[in-house]
Motif scaffolding. Structure first.
Motif, PDB file in Angstrom:
ATOM      1  N   UNK B 206       0.823  -1.212   0.000  1.00 53.26           N
ATOM      2  CA  UNK B 206       0.000   0.000   0.000  1.00 53.26           C
ATOM      3  C   UNK B 206       0.859   1.266   0.000  1.00 53.26           C
ATOM      4  N   UNK B 207       0.425   2.255  -0.792  1.00 51.84           N
ATOM      5  CA  UNK B 207       1.012   3.583  -0.714  1.00 51.84           C
ATOM      6  C   UNK B 207      -0.117   4.509  -0.294  1.00 51.84           C
ATOM      7  N   UNK B 208       0.053   5.181   0.841  1.00 54.41           N
ATOM      8  CA  UNK B 208      -1.041   5.931   1.446  1.00 54.41           C
ATOM      9  C   UNK B 208      -0.645   7.384   1.643  1.00 54.41           C
ATOM     10  N   UNK B 209      -1.355   8.283   0.976  1.00 53.89           N
ATOM     11  CA  UNK B 209      -1.193   9.706   1.263  1.00 53.89           C
ATOM     12  C   UNK B 209      -2.149  10.019   2.398  1.00 53.89           C
ATOM     13  N   UNK B 210      -1.632  10.477   3.515  1.00 53.23           N
ATOM     14  CA  UNK B 210      -2.526  10.660   4.673  1.00 53.23           C
ATOM     15  C   UNK B 210      -2.001  11.710   5.629  1.00 53.23           C
ATOM     16  N   UNK B 211      -2.894  12.178   6.465  1.00 52.16           N
ATOM     17  CA  UNK B 211      -2.496  13.061   7.561  1.00 52.16           C
ATOM     18  C   UNK B 211      -2.741  12.363   8.890  1.00 52.16           C
ATOM     19  N   UNK B 212      -3.071  11.061   8.829  1.00 50.67           N
ATOM     20  CA  UNK B 212      -3.340  10.321  10.058  1.00 50.67           C
ATOM     21  C   UNK B 212      -2.024   9.794  10.627  1.00 50.67           C
ATOM     22  N   UNK B 213      -1.448  10.551  11.565  1.00 48.78           N
ATOM     23  CA  UNK B 213      -0.142  10.187  12.135  1.00 48.78           C
ATOM     24  C   UNK B 213      -0.236   8.863  12.886  1.00 48.78           C
ATOM     25  N   UNK B 214      -1.345   8.655  13.569  1.00 46.97           N
ATOM     26  CA  UNK B 214      -1.526   7.420  14.329  1.00 46.97           C
ATOM     27  C   UNK B 214      -1.428   6.210  13.425  1.00 46.97           C
ATOM     28  N   UNK B 215      -2.103   6.293  12.264  1.00 48.95           N
ATOM     29  CA  UNK B 215      -2.083   5.199  11.305  1.00 48.95           C
ATOM     30  C   UNK B 215      -0.661   4.972  10.799  1.00 48.95           C
ATOM     31  N   UNK B 216       0.034   6.066  10.464  1.00 51.89           N
ATOM     32  CA  UNK B 216       1.398   5.968   9.952  1.00 51.89           C
ATOM     33  C   UNK B 216       2.302   5.292  10.984  1.00 51.89           C
ATOM     34  N   UNK B 217       2.158   5.707  12.234  1.00 52.18           N
ATOM     35  CA  UNK B 217       3.008   5.183  13.302  1.00 52.18           C
ATOM     36  C   UNK B 217       2.748   3.691  13.505  1.00 52.18           C
ATOM     37  N   UNK B 218       1.443   3.336  13.457  1.00 50.80           N
ATOM     38  CA  UNK B 218       1.058   1.986  13.829  1.00 50.80           C
ATOM     39  C   UNK B 218       1.223   0.990  12.691  1.00 50.80           C
ATOM     40  N   UNK B 219       0.901   1.418  11.473  1.00 53.79           N
ATOM     41  CA  UNK B 219       0.775   0.463  10.366  1.00 53.79           C
ATOM     42  C   UNK B 219       1.913   0.557   9.349  1.00 53.79           C
ATOM     43  N   UNK B 220       2.411   1.763   9.111  1.00 57.04           N
ATOM     44  CA  UNK B 220       3.337   1.933   7.990  1.00 57.04           C
ATOM     45  C   UNK B 220       4.706   1.329   8.283  1.00 57.04           C
ATOM     46  N   UNK B 221       5.340   0.834   7.215  1.00 52.50           N
ATOM     47  CA  UNK B 221       6.706   0.339   7.328  1.00 52.50           C
ATOM     48  C   UNK B 221       7.693   1.438   7.033  1.00 52.50           C
TER      49      UNK B 221
END
Lengths: 310, 257
Positions: B206-221
């Motif tokens: 997945x490539x996700x453009x987002x402003x959800x920091x929580x999601x980035x911290x928790x899910x992103x590699x």
């Protein structure tokens, strides 16, 4: 509506007491209705008693075989011309909006010509087709011809009238379709493209069905307008349509008014039928356009709610 | 040349001009198979444009962009690039799912029809098969009871979940999310992020453009911070969010965190 709610209440537990308000009085409406009714009565009375209208003649010719035949031919002219115009109009609009510059300019030139000259003049020209082009050769230009079409026998006056009306109308239809397509959000085409749909697929499956909501009301207008424009086919000259026929009969009876009324009655009858058809067509293409749910969907939700409480 | 098989997206110095306007000024990054990458940055930084380049909704002006080892939008013959036909571009896009900020569901089709449209029309699946799979996907995003609802009758969160199911119906190998929660009421954001989280756990790239920091911290590699068309900082999301190295990243994060 309120009965259904009440019935729902009766089944479940006793809910809050429903409001039974005294409706607002609207005396202005009654007054306006009375004034208009009186005025209408006076007008109808005047029309019915004025001998110039010739109501006896009117009754005699309303279902005259020549008239009803002409009415059928007018319908046929309208149907064929409009069908051709819609198909060609969609093609022209899609061409105009396509990324292909050649198609774009061809569509623009077609529109420029057929919208820019009067339909009456165009019809006269179609009548003169056989004079201008005595025959049409099919084959490789200047090299070899495979088939010859003798224009004066190949095209009957009826079909010349249909072609003339259809080509003129298609230019207007193209603009209506284009407006409809432009009204659809860009994101729709984008989403379809992202799913791997081709340009044509996204146009005909996604964009055009949504454009229909915008396209139908003015197309209904054009259809009704076409029904009446068929009275111009006398320019071709084609003389079996409703208006020309009624005028021809009145030339024998020396009394044009009753026959004009006869023709008008038929035109009015047809437009009324068309308006009903338009209503149902609009309802069909409105699906999904509103958050408002159908009675069936509301009932299903209410049932689900009732089920949850019991 | 194509990258090794662990790479799903490889971007080498990708530039995009709109006329004279330079929106992307040489983006180089890689997304590995099964990885979630979050793109972060102020509006106008080019993140959405870059995302749209990946499935060729925008044509890149310079550089090279590969998805699954295949050049996006061009055929390479010798050292010349040839423009791809519309048909070939469509074939590439089929394998890349995209979810939009404003959902872009087809309003004249029910939730289920939205999901089955592309499999039936593009992949030529039989209707029964597409419908069965569509129902399965709607169940997966928690909307099996909304199959017959039209988009206008659904909440924003529900619409976005249908949009995710619609993209998944094409069995994509890569999913692109363009600010998928930015148009949602705060209380609806969670349900969409949950679906995305599960998707990531199932191994979707997945490539996700987002402003959800929580999601980035928790899910992103990995996290990429972009500004003014360039990659400013990239790294482990927890690391970048906690200790941004670049001043521009610090300034941005101090405003949004």
């Amino acid at each position: 509506m309120s009965e259904r709610i009440a019935a729902g209440r009766a089944q479940g537990a006793a809910g809050p007491e429903l409001i039974q308000a005294v409706p607002l009085r609207r005396p202005g409406r009654y007054l306006a209705a009375a004034v208009i009714l009186i005025a209408m009565f006076l007008f109808v009375w005047g029309v019915a008693t004025n001998s110039a209208y010739g109501w006896g003649e009117f009754g005699k010719y309303l279902f005259d075989q020549r008239i009803s035949q002409a009415a059928g031919i007018t319908l046929l002219l309208t149907a064929f011309a409009m069908l051709g115009a819609i198909v060609l109009g969609v093609i022209l609009a899609v061409m105009r909006l396509s990324p292909n510059p050649v198609l774009k300019s061809v569509s623009w030139m077609f529109l420029w010509f057929f919208r820019g000259t009067p339909v009456y003049v165009q019809l006269v020209f179609w009548g003169l087709l056989a004079t201008i082009y005595k025959r049409i050769d099919l084959g490789v230009p200047f090299v070899r011809q495979f088939a010859h079409i003798d224009t004066s026998t190949f095209f009957s006056v009826f079909w010349l009238a249909v072609i003339g009306l259809a080509l003129n109308e298609s230019a207007y239809m193209a603009e209506i379709v284009r407006a409809g397509i432009s009204s659809v959000d860009e994101g729709q085409q984008e989403a379809a493209t992202a799913l791997g749909m081709s340009w044509g697929q996204s146009m005909f499956r996604i964009v055009l069905p949504q454009a229909m909501r915008v396209i139908i009301p003015p197309t209904g207008n054009e259809l009704i307008s076409m029904l009446k424009t068929t009275s111009l086919v006398t320019a071709v000259p084609y003389s079996f349509d409703l208006y020309t026929r009624a005028r021809d009969i009145s030339a024998e009876t020396f009394n044009p008014i009753p026959l004009l009324l006869v023709a008008s009655a038929w035109y009015l009858f047809f437009t009324s039928v068309l308006m009903v058809g338009q209503f149902y067509l609009e309802r069909y293409f409105a699906r999904g356009a509103s958050r408002k749910m159908s009675a069936k969907q509301l009932q299903a939700l209410a049932d689900a709610q009732g089920g949850g409480h019991v | 040349m194509s990258g090794p098989s662990t790479e799903m997206v490889r971007s080498e110095g990708v530039c995009k001009y709109f006329g004279a306007l330079e929106v992307l000024k040489g983006i180089s990054l890689t997304v590995n198979r099964g990885e979630v990458m979050c793109l972060l940055g102020p509006s106008g930084s080019g993140k959405s444009t870059f995302l749209r380049c990946i499935n060729h909704l925008e044509q890149i002006t310079a550089g090279r962009l590969y998805v699954d080892g295949e050049l996006v939008g061009y055929h390479q013959r010798g050292d010349k690039l040839h423009e791809m036909t519309a048909r070939d571009a469509a074939r590439q896009r089929r394998d890349i799912g995209m979810v939009f900020q404003r959902f872009n569901l087809f309003p004249h089709k029910t939730a289920l029809e939205n999901v089955t449209e592309a499999p039936i029309r593009v992949k030529k699946q039989p209707k029964s098969q597409a419908t069965a799979r569509g129902k399965e996907l709607l169940a997966r995003v928690g909307l099996s009871d909304k199959a017959e609802a039209y988009p206008a009758q659904l909440s924003g969160g529900q619409q976005q979940r249908v949009a995710i199911a619609r993209a998944l119906a094409m069995d994509p190998k890569l999913m692109l999310f363009d600010e998928p929660t930015s148009a949602l009421d705060p209380e609806l954001v969670g349900e969409v992020l949950d679906v995305m989280k599960r998707l990531a756990q199932d191994g979707m790239t997945m490539v996700v453009v987002t402003h959800e920091m929580g999601f980035a911290r928790e899910v992103a590699d990995s996290l990429v911070f972009m500004d003014a068309g360039v990659v400013v900082e990239t790294g482990d999301p927890r690391e970048v969010l906690a200790n941004p190295k670049h001043d521009r990243t610090k300034a941005f994060l101090s405003k949004v965190l």
